[in-house]
Scaffold this motif. Structure first.
Motif, mmCIF file in Angstrom:
data_model
loop_
_atom_site.group_PDB
_atom_site.id
_atom_site.type_symbol
_atom_site.label_atom_id
_atom_site.label_comp_id
_atom_site.label_asym_id
_atom_site.label_seq_id
_atom_site.Cartn_x
_atom_site.Cartn_y
_atom_site.Cartn_z
ATOM 1 N N ASP A 365 -1.842 -5.299 10.034
ATOM 2 C CA ASP A 365 -1.216 -4.198 9.611
ATOM 3 C C ASP A 365 -0.180 -4.799 8.390
ATOM 4 O OD1 ASP A 365 -1.625 -2.400 11.639
ATOM 5 O OD2 ASP A 365 0.000 -3.050 12.877
ATOM 6 N N PHE A 366 -0.716 -5.892 7.994
ATOM 7 C CA PHE A 366 0.094 -6.534 6.674
ATOM 8 C C PHE A 366 -0.338 -5.704 5.606
ATOM 9 C CE2 PHE A 366 0.806 -11.390 7.911
ATOM 10 C CZ PHE A 366 1.914 -10.892 8.900
ATOM 11 N N ARG A 367 -1.678 -5.285 5.523
ATOM 12 C CA ARG A 367 -2.126 -4.370 4.392
ATOM 13 C C ARG A 367 -2.026 -2.881 4.864
ATOM 14 N NH1 ARG A 367 -7.328 -7.112 3.248
ATOM 15 N NH2 ARG A 367 -7.739 -5.408 1.833
ATOM 16 N N SER A 368 -1.583 -2.072 3.829
ATOM 17 C CA SER A 368 -1.661 -0.537 3.818
ATOM 18 C C SER A 368 -3.192 -0.051 4.003
ATOM 19 C CB SER A 368 -0.938 0.053 2.626
ATOM 20 O OG SER A 368 -1.913 -0.113 1.378
ATOM 21 N N PRO A 369 -3.287 1.189 4.208
ATOM 22 C CA PRO A 369 -4.871 1.687 4.464
ATOM 23 C C PRO A 369 -5.456 1.488 3.025
ATOM 24 C CG PRO A 369 -3.397 3.132 5.539
ATOM 25 C CD PRO A 369 -2.504 2.139 4.720
ATOM 26 N N SER A 370 -4.728 1.609 1.944
ATOM 27 C CA SER A 370 -5.368 1.526 0.658
ATOM 28 C C SER A 370 -5.638 -0.136 0.456
ATOM 29 C CB SER A 370 -4.611 1.943 -0.313
ATOM 30 O OG SER A 370 -3.339 1.370 -0.617
ATOM 31 N N GLY A 371 -5.344 -1.213 1.103
ATOM 32 C CA GLY A 371 -5.480 -2.625 0.860
ATOM 33 C C GLY A 371 -4.507 -3.306 0.362
ATOM 34 N N VAL A 372 -3.284 -2.875 0.051
ATOM 35 C CA VAL A 372 -1.854 -3.352 -0.537
ATOM 36 C C VAL A 372 -1.281 -4.150 0.512
ATOM 37 C CG1 VAL A 372 -0.101 -3.222 -2.011
ATOM 38 C CG2 VAL A 372 -2.296 -1.812 -2.553
ATOM 39 N N TYR A 373 -0.947 -5.352 0.279
ATOM 40 C CA TYR A 373 -0.170 -5.912 1.184
ATOM 41 C C TYR A 373 1.209 -5.593 1.043
ATOM 42 C CZ TYR A 373 -3.105 -10.218 2.012
ATOM 43 O OH TYR A 373 -4.100 -11.186 2.556
#
Length: 466
Positions: A365-373
């Motif tokens: 879960d460190f990154r959002s669904p869009s791939g951003v930390y």
């Protein structure tokens, strides 16, 4: 034998003689070495106790119990070693202890500055006190005795904040920086001695950060910024509250901006933060700014403050862990308190901290669904605990790109001081000892205002080297 004046009915007894005059009214003059916290008695009066000595009884001294209608009428001794004159106190016993009892109906007191031998004017006295010319020679006699003798307080275990341990009753030399009312009739002291409290083991599960996050301070009421900005940015400022007892203690009558000995206090941990409790039997004595111990504490603090690397936590000596590196290795460190009270909202800082919590804690879960930390870390040093964010490209640098779940889990566990199994997962032993790490922090606006509370913190220019 007593000290007699030219009038037969006027005399001071030495303490050693007064101890034999049980149930009699006596006059005493002595040196104050200790005072108790003022408190509401079980009746309608207020109560406190002080301990005095003289040349006839320099150790351990004798206690004097005072009763008064209000707390401000109790003796308020300003400095260890000041002189108190007592008239018409009654000698009593309680078990094996012999003490003097001050009765508000007929007793009187006057307190004199031990260093003022010119005016002989008390800085506090009771209503029934009457000055007499004969008093002066006795006061002068005690002053001379004090100049020639080292007072033995019987205390050899005087601690600094760097030596405290959970659950211990101990004696502390510190400075009261501020006294504040956190709730109606509930008071808190802020004390400091220039040293750091030791780091503690974190005993919470990583997943508890969702429902029960680690708080940023050990008490519920945050300090206003105007108070926060007056506190020293180096060395732990410790919260001190009152034991949950039925007695009402007059903490608000203590003196701020004064050094003192706190005798018999208890040390506790609240949410992995150090906290000290005043007990009903806690004693204190104010110290002069010229006291040898005070001068040494201030010299040690000044040397540390002027040192290029003295702003690191004392417990990370000689150097913090090498698991992180920063883009500004030669920039001196500052404390989190210095970060918090920086007059400008926008700023960049080099710090040594521990990461005591992370949210989210699951690495997937460190990154959002869009791939951003986007991760919120809880950082602490001996001066403060704050939230700081790892976000976007700063987090990419921190984690060296986008490692596998296994590798990222090992990085998280190392950062948080978590024991792990062979697969990198957290083990059932929830005790954590995060390492001291170097990091760069930047503060910034979270809205268009430039007011306290409108700033956030991010980690940047830092890489976790595992």
């Amino acid at each position: 034998m007593g000290r007699r004046s030219s009038r037969d009915d006027y005399k001071f007894l030495q303490i050693v003689d007064a101890r034999a005059a049980l149930n009699q009214k006596v006059n005493l003059i002595g040196v104050v070495i200790e005072t108790g916290l003022p408190k509401q008695s079980k009746g309608t009066d207020c109560f406190c106790t002080i301990k005095i000595i003289d040349e006839s009884y320099p150790s351990p001294g004798i206690s004097v119990n005072f009763f008064a209608a209000t707390m401000d009428k109790l003796p308020q001794v300003l400095t260890f070693g000041d002189i108190i004159q007592l008239s018409q106190v009654v000698m009593k016993t309680h078990g094996p202890e012999i003490y003097a009892l001050f009765n508000k109906k007929f007793s009187s007191f006057a307190i004199f500055d031990r260093k003022d031998n010119s005016s002989f004017l008390p800085y506090q006295c009771s209503l029934k006190y009457h000055a007499r010319e004969q008093d002066k020679k006795f006061i002068l006699g005690l002053m001379k005795w004090l100049d020639d003798h080292q007072i033995d307080t019987g205390l050899t275990d005087l601690h600094s904040l760097k030596e405290i341990r959970e659950g211990e009753h101990f004696n502390l030399i510190c400075k009261i920086l501020h006294i504040c009312e956190v709730e109606k009739d509930k008071w808190m002291l802020l004390v400091w001695d220039g040293t750091d409290t030791p780091p503690v083991t974190i005993k919470t599960k990583l997943e508890e950060e969702l429902e029960n996050p680690l708080p940023l301070q050990s008490v519920n009421s945050p300090l206003p910024r105007d108070i926060l900005c007056t506190l020293p940015p180096l060395g732990t400022v410790l919260r001190v509250t009152i034991d949950r007892c039925n007695e009402k203690l007059g903490v608000n009558f203590l003196k701020s901006n004064r050094w003192l000995k706190l005798i018999n206090i208890r040390c506790e941990l609240h949410t992995a933060l150090w906290h000290v409790v005043l007990m009903p039997f806690t004693k204190l004595s104010y110290l002069s700014d010229e006291d040898d111990i005070v001068l040494q504490r201030m010299r040690d603090h000044d040397e540390r403050r002027k040192s290029k690397w003295g702003w690191m936590p004392l417990s990370c000596f000689p150097w913090p862990s090498d698991i992180t590196e920063t883009d500004f290795p030669n920039v001196p460190f500052v404390s989190l308190m210095r970060v918090l009270v920086n007059p400008k909202v926008v700023g960049k800082f080099h710090c040594v901290v521990r990461v005591v919590a992370a949210f989210p804690w699951i690495v997937e879960d460190f990154r959002s669904p869009s791939g951003v930390y986007r991760i919120r870390l809880t950082l602490e040093d001996p001066t403060a605990r704050i939230h700081a964010y790892l976000y976007a490209e700063d987090a990419e640098q921190f984690f060296d790109g986008y490692p596998s779940v296994y590798a990222l889990t090992k990085k998280r566990n190392l950062l948080l001081g978590t024991s792990e199994g062979d697969d990198g997962s957290e083990m059932n032993d929830y005790s954590r000892n995060p390492p001291w790490i170097k990091c760069c922090l930047k503060s910034y606006h979270i809205d268009d205002s430039d007011v306290w509370g409108s700033r956030n913190f991010r980690i940047f220019a830092t890489t976790l080297k595992v």
